[in-house]
Structures are given as C-alpha cells and as structure tokens.
Design an enzyme around this catalytic site. Structure first.
Site, PDB file in Angstrom:
ATOM      1  CG  HIS A 141     -32.268   8.174  -5.141  1.00 53.53           C
ATOM      2  ND1 HIS A 141     -31.429   7.385  -5.901  1.00 53.53           N
ATOM      3  CD2 HIS A 141     -32.940   7.314  -4.343  1.00 53.53           C
ATOM      4  CE1 HIS A 141     -31.592   6.114  -5.560  1.00 53.53           C
ATOM      5  NE2 HIS A 141     -32.504   6.044  -4.626  1.00 53.53           N
ATOM      6  CB  THR A 149     -22.514   9.196 -18.493  1.00 60.64           C
ATOM      7  OG1 THR A 149     -23.168   8.340 -19.429  1.00 60.64           O
ATOM      8  CG2 THR A 149     -22.516   8.549 -17.125  1.00 60.64           C
ATOM      9  NE  ARG A 167     -22.788   1.348  -6.748  1.00 59.43           N
ATOM     10  CZ  ARG A 167     -23.779   2.221  -6.524  1.00 59.43           C
ATOM     11  NH1 ARG A 167     -24.407   2.770  -7.540  1.00 59.43           N
ATOM     12  NH2 ARG A 167     -24.130   2.539  -5.299  1.00 59.43           N
ATOM     13  CG  ASP A 190     -29.465  14.703 -13.688  1.00 59.26           C
ATOM     14  OD1 ASP A 190     -30.683  14.732 -13.950  1.00 59.26           O
ATOM     15  OD2 ASP A 190     -28.708  13.802 -14.111  1.00 59.26           O
ATOM     16  CB  ALA A 202     -25.875   7.695 -12.578  1.00 52.65           C
ATOM     17  CB  SER A 218     -25.176  -0.399 -11.575  1.00 51.56           C
ATOM     18  OG  SER A 218     -25.549   0.227 -10.357  1.00 51.56           O
ATOM     19  CG  ASN A 259     -26.458  -0.317 -17.582  1.00 48.95           C
ATOM     20  OD1 ASN A 259     -26.634   0.896 -17.445  1.00 48.95           O
ATOM     21  ND2 ASN A 259     -25.564  -0.980 -16.853  1.00 48.95           N
ATOM     22  CB  CYS A 263     -32.768  27.082   7.834  1.00 46.52           C
ATOM     23  SG  CYS A 263     -34.496  27.495   7.557  1.00 46.52           S
TER      24      CYS A 263
HETATM   25  P1  NAD Z   1     -24.590   3.594 -11.209  1.00 41.45           P
HETATM   26  O1  NAD Z   1     -23.458   4.564 -11.259  1.00 41.45           O
HETATM   27  O2  NAD Z   1     -24.601   2.582 -10.142  1.00 41.45           O
HETATM   28  O3  NAD Z   1     -24.678   2.819 -12.595  1.00 41.45           O
HETATM   29  C1  NAD Z   1     -24.725   3.485 -13.825  1.00 41.45           C
HETATM   30  C2  NAD Z   1     -24.710   2.433 -14.915  1.00 41.45           C
HETATM   31  O4  NAD Z   1     -24.892   3.100 -16.155  1.00 41.45           O
HETATM   32  C3  NAD Z   1     -23.400   1.661 -14.981  1.00 41.45           C
HETATM   33  O5  NAD Z   1     -23.686   0.274 -15.029  1.00 41.45           O
HETATM   34  C4  NAD Z   1     -22.763   2.142 -16.296  1.00 41.45           C
HETATM   35  O6  NAD Z   1     -22.076   1.107 -16.968  1.00 41.45           O
HETATM   36  C5  NAD Z   1     -23.974   2.567 -17.095  1.00 41.45           C
HETATM   37  N1  NAD Z   1     -23.715   3.645 -18.058  1.00 41.45           N
HETATM   38  C6  NAD Z   1     -23.010   4.793 -17.843  1.00 41.45           C
HETATM   39  N2  NAD Z   1     -23.081   5.578 -18.945  1.00 41.45           N
HETATM   40  C7  NAD Z   1     -23.825   4.904 -19.860  1.00 41.45           C
HETATM   41  C8  NAD Z   1     -24.251   5.191 -21.174  1.00 41.45           C
HETATM   42  N3  NAD Z   1     -23.949   6.342 -21.773  1.00 41.45           N
HETATM   43  N4  NAD Z   1     -24.998   4.262 -21.834  1.00 41.45           N
HETATM   44  C9  NAD Z   1     -25.327   3.087 -21.236  1.00 41.45           C
HETATM   45  N5  NAD Z   1     -24.959   2.765 -19.985  1.00 41.45           N
HETATM   46  C10 NAD Z   1     -24.224   3.671 -19.307  1.00 41.45           C
HETATM   47  O7  NAD Z   1     -25.933   4.459 -11.248  1.00 41.45           O
HETATM   48  P2  NAD Z   1     -27.374   4.148 -10.611  1.00 41.45           P
HETATM   49  O8  NAD Z   1     -27.756   2.738 -10.854  1.00 41.45           O
HETATM   50  O9  NAD Z   1     -28.249   5.249 -11.075  1.00 41.45           O
HETATM   51  O10 NAD Z   1     -27.141   4.321  -9.059  1.00 41.45           O
HETATM   52  C11 NAD Z   1     -26.344   5.385  -8.590  1.00 41.45           C
HETATM   53  C12 NAD Z   1     -26.981   6.342  -7.600  1.00 41.45           C
HETATM   54  O11 NAD Z   1     -26.265   7.540  -7.751  1.00 41.45           O
HETATM   55  C13 NAD Z   1     -28.401   6.709  -7.873  1.00 41.45           C
HETATM   56  O12 NAD Z   1     -29.084   6.484  -6.715  1.00 41.45           O
HETATM   57  C14 NAD Z   1     -28.407   8.220  -8.200  1.00 41.45           C
HETATM   58  O13 NAD Z   1     -29.240   8.893  -7.265  1.00 41.45           O
HETATM   59  C15 NAD Z   1     -27.024   8.701  -7.926  1.00 41.45           C
HETATM   60  N6  NAD Z   1     -26.357   9.462  -9.022  1.00 41.45           N
HETATM   61  C16 NAD Z   1     -27.068  10.363  -9.748  1.00 41.45           C
HETATM   62  C17 NAD Z   1     -26.434  11.066 -10.748  1.00 41.45           C
HETATM   63  C18 NAD Z   1     -27.252  12.054 -11.534  1.00 41.45           C
HETATM   64  O14 NAD Z   1     -28.186  12.641 -11.000  1.00 41.45           O
HETATM   65  N7  NAD Z   1     -26.937  12.238 -12.821  1.00 41.45           N
HETATM   66  C19 NAD Z   1     -25.079  10.867 -11.025  1.00 41.45           C
HETATM   67  C20 NAD Z   1     -24.357   9.945 -10.237  1.00 41.45           C
HETATM   68  C21 NAD Z   1     -25.023   9.240  -9.244  1.00 41.45           C
END
Ligand code: NAD
Length: 267
Positions: free
Chosen positions: A139, A44, A52, A122, A40, A214, A238, A172
């Site tokens: 996912h 961002t 998280r 996304d 994720a 994470s 990260n 559906c």
């Molecule tokens: P997570 O939220 O657990 O961790 C995201 C990590 O990215 C964090 O440690 C954070 O510090 C870091 N981070 C955030 N922005 C950053 C940046 N610009 N540069 C560097 N590091 C950055 O995410 P995860 O490990 O992907 O697990 C979360 C679950 O949530 C996944 O299974 C996913 O399917 C889902 N998810 C997806 C989306 C999406 O599709 N964009 C968004 C939120 C959650």
C-alpha cells in the site's frame, strides 16, 4: 491441527499456548519458504492506531473512511489541506519499530523469512532492519510523496517543511501537479508489479504467517487464500477474529508483540 475445517485458537493465557507455539516453531523450522503478511495491528504497539480494531481510526470515526478516497483528494483542495495537516501530526513520523517488527527482521536475518508483504505505510519494517529486497510495501509508504501528474517522488519530510512554513497544499516543484503521500488511496490501483510479486510469494511458500491484519482489505486478503490453495500452512496472529479463521492451520490470539516474541524464543 489442520483438517477439521476449524482453526484451533491458541490463547496466550492458556496452558496450551507454549504447545501451540512449539508446533508453529516446528513449522517455521521445517518450512523451505516462509512468507509473512503484516497489517496495521503490528504497529499499534508502536503507537499507530489501526483502522478496524477497538481503538481504530474508522471504528471511532466512520466518516474518515470516505475522506481517504482518491476522488475526494484530487477534486477538493480543502480535503488536501486537511490531509496535509493530518500528515504533519501522523504518529508514524515519530514512531519506533516494536518487538514484533524486530522479530520479523530477525527471522529474515536467520534466513527464515523469504518475503514480507506489509499493508502498512509507516516504514517501520525498514526501520527495524528488514531489507528492501525482501519487503513489499503493497500500500506504499508515507515516507515519500509522489506527484500525481509527472510521477516524481521526493521525501515526505521536505513537503512537510513547506506545509509548516505556510503552504496549505504544496504542489510539485517540477510541474506544479498535485502532491500526495506515496500510498495507495481508496479508489487507486495497487502497483501491478508489487501485487504480482506478492501473489508469487503466497503461491510458492510452505508457511504463510498473517500478522495483525483483519484480512478485510482486498486484494491483499486473497493472499493467504492463495497460500492455502497451493497447499501451504497458514497461521493467523491477531487479537480479533478474521473471516479466514475457520480455514487456517492455527490461530494465535493476544498481542502480536507478545506472541511473536514467544515464537522467536522457541526458534
Ligand atoms: P485493520 O485495522 O483492518 O485490522 C487490524 C487488526 O489488527 C484488527 O483485527 C485488530 O484487532 C488487530 N490488532 C490491533 N492491534 C493488535 C495487536 N497489538 N496484536 C494483535 N492484533 C492486533 O488493519 P489491516 O488489516 O492492516 O487493514 C487496514 C489498512 O489500513 C491497510 O491497508 C493499511 O494500509 C492501512 N493502515 C496502515 C497503518 C500503518 O501503516 N501502521 C495504520 C492504519 C491503517
């Protein structure tokens, strides 16, 4: 960098940054097979909050995690109606890929990225030009909906038109079953073929890049461990620490948009 049991954090505001990234760029150049795992954190910078990180959806509202379970969704029409309202306003529907997504698509077009495994739902890797054959959306994707009874799939956009025109929980059109975004909810199994392909990729690569994750969602978080066990180099990009940091070859902190762009400039 490897062998002392502790990864070396390469901070982007330190002088060593370019040295660290130069060395990682060398690893990319010399690797026969590079695999990336995105989380994720890569999205961002496109305006989609992670779960998280400091501004994460669950960091701010821990109760939201419970509502994301399949059991709640299937048994409670109010949960589904709320989920449809959240989908209507989900930032992914209007988000654009950012420079980090573009760097990964660029690596692929240069023949330097064999497989991209993403935890993101996304659709931004496809929007950035990554090819579907090399992408594993482990996912699922919120660009589609799936019927939980007959399995038929259709575009999310069409289901949202029905929600906007007053159906709180559209069903559906073929069988009347419950519709859900084509994503893996908590309590739902991953698609076995996708997981197997991701495992093979992690096992067979020389270099594994974990980007904006994470590394706390399993079984995906095992993938870099598999890569390490098979002798591959592993680099984590990260902003915050992960449980795997002590074991990998290099850590790159700061924004993944900045660090991946800097890496791409060295290739
Ligand atoms: P997570 O939220 O657990 O961790 C995201 C990590 O990215 C964090 O440690 C954070 O510090 C870091 N981070 C955030 N922005 C950053 C940046 N610009 N540069 C560097 N590091 C950055 O995410 P995860 O490990 O992907 O697990 C979360 C679950 O949530 C996944 O299974 C996913 O399917 C889902 N998810 C997806 C989306 C999406 O599709 N964009 C968004 C939120 C959650």
């Amino acid at each position: 960098m490897r062998g002392n049991g502790w990864g070396e954090r390469v901070s982007l505001d330190l002088h060593e940054t370019s040295t660290g990234l130069q060395e990682i760029a060398g690893w990319v150049r010399e690797a026969g097979t590079v695999v990336a795992l995105a989380g994720a954190g890569i999205s961002t910078e496109s305006g989609i909050p992670d779960f998280r990180g400091p501004n994460g959806v669950w960091t701010k509202d821990p109760k939201a995690e419970k509502l994301a379970s399949l059991e709640h969704y299937m048994s409670d029409p109010h949960v589904r109606a709320r989920a449809w309202q959240m989908r209507l306003h989900h930032p992914a529907l209007t988000a654009r890929p950012n420079r980090a997504h573009q760097v990964l698509a660029g690596l692929e077009s240069k023949g330097k990225l064999d497989t991209l495994i993403t935890q993101n739902i996304d659709g931004l890797h496809l929007a950035a030009g990554s090819s579907p054959e090399r992408l594993i959306e482990i996912h699922g994707s919120m660009r589609e909906v799936v019927c939980m009874s007959c399995g038929s799939r259709s575009p999310m956009a069409s289901a949202l038109v029905r929600v906007r025109s007053g159906e709180p929980d559209p069903s559906c059109e073929s069988c009347g079953g419950i519709l859900k975004s084509a994503t893996i909810s908590f309590g739902q199994s991953l698609v076995r073929a996708d997981l197997e392909r991701a495992r093979r990729a992690a096992n067979g690569c020389d270099l594994f890049l974990a980007i904006g994750t994470s590394l706390s969602v399993y079984p995906v978080a095992y993938l870099p461990r598999l890569a390490l066990a098979s002798g591959a180099r592993v680099v984590i990009f990260n902003a915050e620490p992960t449980p795997l940091d002590p074991f990998v070859d290099a850590l790159v902190g700061g924004s993944v948009g900045t660090s991946l762009s800097a890496l791409a400039a060295l290739l």
